[in-house]
Design a protein around this motif. Sequence first.
Motif, PDB file in Angstrom:
ATOM      1  N   GLY A  58      -2.143   8.294  -3.701  1.00  0.00           N
ATOM      2  CA  GLY A  58      -3.537   8.251  -3.593  1.00  0.00           C
ATOM      3  C   GLY A  58      -3.938   6.601  -3.644  1.00  0.00           C
ATOM      4  O   GLY A  58      -5.281   6.468  -3.541  1.00  0.00           O
ATOM      5  N   ALA A  59      -3.142   5.814  -3.397  1.00  0.00           N
ATOM      6  CA  ALA A  59      -3.651   4.386  -3.171  1.00  0.00           C
ATOM      7  C   ALA A  59      -3.997   4.109  -1.895  1.00  0.00           C
ATOM      8  O   ALA A  59      -3.784   4.560  -0.767  1.00  0.00           O
ATOM      9  N   GLU A  60      -5.403   3.364  -2.110  1.00  0.00           N
ATOM     10  CA  GLU A  60      -5.925   3.209  -0.567  1.00  0.00           C
ATOM     11  C   GLU A  60      -5.865   1.767  -0.306  1.00  0.00           C
ATOM     12  O   GLU A  60      -6.066   0.793  -1.079  1.00  0.00           O
ATOM     13  N   LEU A  61      -5.361   1.568   0.808  1.00  0.00           N
ATOM     14  CA  LEU A  61      -5.037   0.357   1.340  1.00  0.00           C
ATOM     15  C   LEU A  61      -5.388   0.130   2.799  1.00  0.00           C
ATOM     16  O   LEU A  61      -6.253   1.022   3.473  1.00  0.00           O
ATOM     17  N   HIS A  62      -5.636  -1.107   3.097  1.00  0.00           N
ATOM     18  CA  HIS A  62      -5.735  -1.527   4.520  1.00  0.00           C
ATOM     19  C   HIS A  62      -4.684  -2.116   5.282  1.00  0.00           C
ATOM     20  O   HIS A  62      -4.132  -3.153   4.489  1.00  0.00           O
ATOM     21  N   LEU A  63      -4.373  -1.624   6.228  1.00  0.00           N
ATOM     22  CA  LEU A  63      -3.231  -2.233   7.302  1.00  0.00           C
ATOM     23  C   LEU A  63      -3.412  -2.960   8.216  1.00  0.00           C
ATOM     24  O   LEU A  63      -4.466  -2.503   8.891  1.00  0.00           O
ATOM     25  N   GLY A  64      -2.859  -4.133   8.760  1.00  0.00           N
ATOM     26  CA  GLY A  64      -2.999  -4.800   9.807  1.00  0.00           C
ATOM     27  C   GLY A  64      -2.029  -4.318  10.751  1.00  0.00           C
ATOM     28  O   GLY A  64      -0.780  -4.724  10.443  1.00  0.00           O
ATOM     29  N   VAL A  65      -2.335  -3.590  11.954  1.00  0.00           N
ATOM     30  CA  VAL A  65      -1.234  -2.977  12.792  1.00  0.00           C
ATOM     31  C   VAL A  65      -1.368  -3.675  14.063  1.00  0.00           C
ATOM     32  O   VAL A  65      -2.290  -3.890  14.591  1.00  0.00           O
ATOM     33  N   ALA A  66      -0.159  -3.726  14.503  1.00  0.00           N
ATOM     34  CA  ALA A  66       0.056  -4.318  16.068  1.00  0.00           C
ATOM     35  C   ALA A  66       1.152  -3.526  16.668  1.00  0.00           C
ATOM     36  O   ALA A  66       2.027  -3.073  16.091  1.00  0.00           O
TER      37      ALA A  66
END
Length: 582
Positions: free
Chosen positions: A295-303
């Motif tokens: 349930g944890a909401e994250l923001h991911l920096g993806v490359a």
Amino acid sequence: MRFKKLFAEPETTRPGSPESKRAVRLVFAHLALTVVSLGIALALEGFGRDLTKDESAGLYWTVVAAFGTTIVSALMLRGRHASRSLLPFQLATDVAIVTSLVYFSGGRESIFTFLYVIVTLYAAVLFGRRGAMMSASASAGAYGVMLVTTQLDALRQGGLAEAGATPWAATMAIWAVHVGALYLVGVLASFLASELQRTGRALDQSADDLRRLRDLHKRTVESLMSGLLTLDPDGVITWFNPEAERITGRSLGGAVGQPIDELIPGAAGLLHSACPAQGRAPVPRARLAYRREDGAELHLGVAASILRGAEGEEAGHVVIFQDVTSVVAMERDLRRSERLAAVGEMAAKIAHEIRNPLASISGSIQLLRGGGAEVVDPESGRLMDIVVRETDRLNDLITDFLLYSRPSPPEKKEVVVRSVLKEVTQLLQGTVTTDIRMDVEGPDDLLVSADPAQLRQVLWNLASNALEAMPEGGDLALSVALEEADRSQESAAYGRNESNKADFCAQRVRISVRDSGEGMSSEVREQIFEPFFTTKKEGTGLGLATVYRIAESHGGEIEVESKVGFGTAFHLLLPKAMQEVR
């Protein structure tokens, strides 16, 4: 001297050392030689080879002696000087056994003659060229002695009386041929053994280099502070590093074999941008919202980038990602701070322009109101009261504007947090009209460096809001606790301004105000610190905005947790004071 140099070993042979392994191999070679000899002897009996009783007995006793020396050699392996004493003993014993077998099975016509070659071969393999030459020389000498002995026996028995010296020449020719063959085999075998050993060493070195390189690659990837995964050409996950497991909450086994979009929704679109051949400008990095299974909401920096095979062909993709949730929060707070500063400056200018006319209006109305009943009729008096009341309310609002826009610098002191919490709850007790249960938790010795008056203002504001969120009653908990500041790479750079970063590398005090009221939606939660935003009918929208500014001026943070129907919790994070309560 050469013999001693060949077999010179360390005083103590360590188990598992090259010398120890070589001695074990020599014992097994001797055992194999003995078994082969026994088999040939039994074959000679079975095929009806004419052997005298003495020759047959000599063969079998030689085989028995060979088995006996094998047992002795095996026992010698347990000694401290196994290699030093065993190696010369074993080779000499092998040459003697082969010579005895040849002697008792027909001399120069014996079928056992080829065993000299076998002994020379494994001497070359085990000891190299010098060992081969020594074995060939020992075999040549022993074979020559055996030929001379059988020739003399024949002379004594009169078997060569009519042959003159010809048999001697033939015997020497046979010996010379055997000796030449033994030396040739020794040279070739030692050369091949040397090449085999050199190739083996090179192969071992290559295998060791490959193992070290593989271990280095594994440790490097496992030590990355970024999630890393690889994909096949179809976008299916083939590998997952430990940091990727930590960020996503998924195990390696649960991720491998899954399409990338099932693990990180939206990441598949980056794979196409990683292929310049498709005519698209490459996207170096993207931010994606991510929700973990817990349930944890994250923001991911993806490359993403192309994974090349051994021949340079496209073999899939490599995806690297980090948890940038704290960076997103920092940027959001920075934007909020910029908006608050702009609004504050505007409010200060407007307040000064409005306050003076308000004072004039209020004064004039009060003068009119005090003129007496004959001057002011009841309806006019009522309207004047409304004007005075509203001008006072507007003046209070302007005062709040000024307090928010230009807060006084905090006069920091060491403040015992639990004492302030108790003071606030005592003041609140007189305002409570419903069934509210209040509780204060936490140690008595935690101090923060803060302005006492401003800290009370913050806690009073938060607690008052909590009471208003529980019109039917409920639980209000005020607590204080010590926590370690987040020292991650991203969080280390996270602060309200450059001067506050050092504070957030130390211990912090978490002051929490938690209620069991109505809670807030995510939309409301995103705006509660904005100036003039309020959910109250008569609120100004500056209370929580002021709380935010005070927390900011103290080098702290204000966090909120809330869910509709489950209450709200505000957390004020302030640097811990170094002084202890005595």
